[in-house]
Write a protein that holds these residues in place. Structure first.
Motif, short mmCIF file in Angstrom:
data_model
loop_
_atom_site.label_atom_id
_atom_site.label_comp_id
_atom_site.label_asym_id
_atom_site.label_seq_id
_atom_site.Cartn_x
_atom_site.Cartn_y
_atom_site.Cartn_z
N UNK A 30 33.72 45.11 35.90
CA UNK A 30 33.56 45.12 37.35
C UNK A 30 32.09 44.95 37.74
N UNK A 31 31.20 45.61 37.00
CA UNK A 31 29.76 45.49 37.28
C UNK A 31 29.29 44.05 37.05
N UNK A 32 29.74 43.44 35.95
CA UNK A 32 29.35 42.06 35.64
C UNK A 32 29.83 41.11 36.75
N UNK A 33 31.09 41.27 37.18
CA UNK A 33 31.60 40.41 38.25
C UNK A 33 30.82 40.63 39.54
N UNK A 34 30.48 41.88 39.83
CA UNK A 34 29.74 42.20 41.04
C UNK A 34 28.37 41.52 41.01
N UNK A 35 27.69 41.59 39.88
CA UNK A 35 26.37 40.98 39.74
C UNK A 35 26.46 39.45 39.83
N UNK A 36 27.47 38.88 39.20
CA UNK A 36 27.63 37.42 39.24
C UNK A 36 27.85 36.93 40.65
N UNK A 37 28.75 37.56 41.37
CA UNK A 37 29.05 37.15 42.74
C UNK A 37 27.81 37.27 43.63
N UNK A 38 27.08 38.37 43.45
CA UNK A 38 25.88 38.59 44.26
C UNK A 38 24.82 37.55 43.95
N UNK A 91 42.73 31.80 47.17
CA UNK A 91 42.44 33.15 46.69
C UNK A 91 41.63 33.09 45.40
N UNK A 92 40.39 32.68 45.53
CA UNK A 92 39.52 32.53 44.35
C UNK A 92 38.18 33.19 44.62
N UNK A 93 37.36 33.28 43.58
CA UNK A 93 36.03 33.85 43.73
C UNK A 93 35.18 32.99 44.66
#
Length: 226
Positions: A30-38, A91-93
């Protein structure tokens, strides 16, 4: 009378070490996805904001439309923004990234433009007298001198993006927001608190890193302060 369970997970406590140890992989993902999106969102927004701010600075007639459109985008509620982008991205990133890019533009364009406008005209004239063309003037004089205001906008946009990523949980791409929303639905206290604290840590760490980068890139501001 039944004795309370020894496991803090079973007792559903807010602070629970067993949650951290048993869900470390889920938290890490979850942290990795959060950082990537940001990171991707802010980077794309910065790539768009710089030419928009430069255009608004160079042609006065462009300043009103650029600032007006980016301000209107910022006023759109996040749920409405995702609904408007849904037919395009599904419904994608990508829908989360696109929304964050549009929200970040207001903060970045305004601050970059303010920094460019604050460059003394005498400095521009001196550079032109030394043979600087428009591109060289922009890259080596104007943008470096606009860095303090630009970095301030970048810091605010990044911290805001860290917060807004959590809204992406409504489409299944919210990083730590996925855990927060799932925990709220099931009243899983440890999950809600842990994911929320991690969001705060990411925001503070990102702000401190950008502040450090700003101090390294603008040494003259430290000398002026001294």
């Amino acid at each position: 009378m039944t004795a309370p369970p020894d496991d803090c997970l079973a007792r559903n406590e807010w602070i629970c070490g067993a949650y951290l140890s048993s869900r470390s992989e889920i938290l890490g993902d979850a942290v990795v996805q959060h950082l990537q999106l940001t990171f991707v969102s802010v980077a794309l927004a910065l790539l768009l904001a710089v030419p928009l701010a430069v255009a608004a600075r160079r042609w006065r007639w462009a300043a009103g439309p650029v600032l007006g459109v980016t301000t209107i985008l910022y006023t759109i509620p996040s749920l409405a923004m995702f609904s408007l982008l849904l037919p395009v991205y599904g419904l994608s990133a990508s829908i989360v990234i696109a929304g964050l890019v549009l929200y970040s533009l207001t903060l970045l364009v305004r601050n970059i433009l303010a920094g460019l406008r604050a460059v003394p005209e005498d400095t521009r004239q001196a550079a032109r007298g030394m043979g600087y063309g428009p591109v060289r003037l922009l890259l080596t004089v104007e943008l470096p001198l606009a860095l303090p205001a630009s970095m301030a906008g970048l810091r605010i946009a990044t911290v805001s993006a860290v917060s807004l990523v959590t809204i992406g949980a409504i489409v299944g791409h919210g990083g730590l927001g996925n855990l927060i929303y799932a925990g709220m639905n099931t009243y899983f206290k440890a999950q809600v608190l842990t994911a929320s604290v991690l969001c705060v840590i990411i925001a503070v760490a990102a702000d401190l890193l950008l502040l450090g980068a700003q101090r390294l890139l603008t040494p003259w501001t430290r000398r002026q302060a001294a």
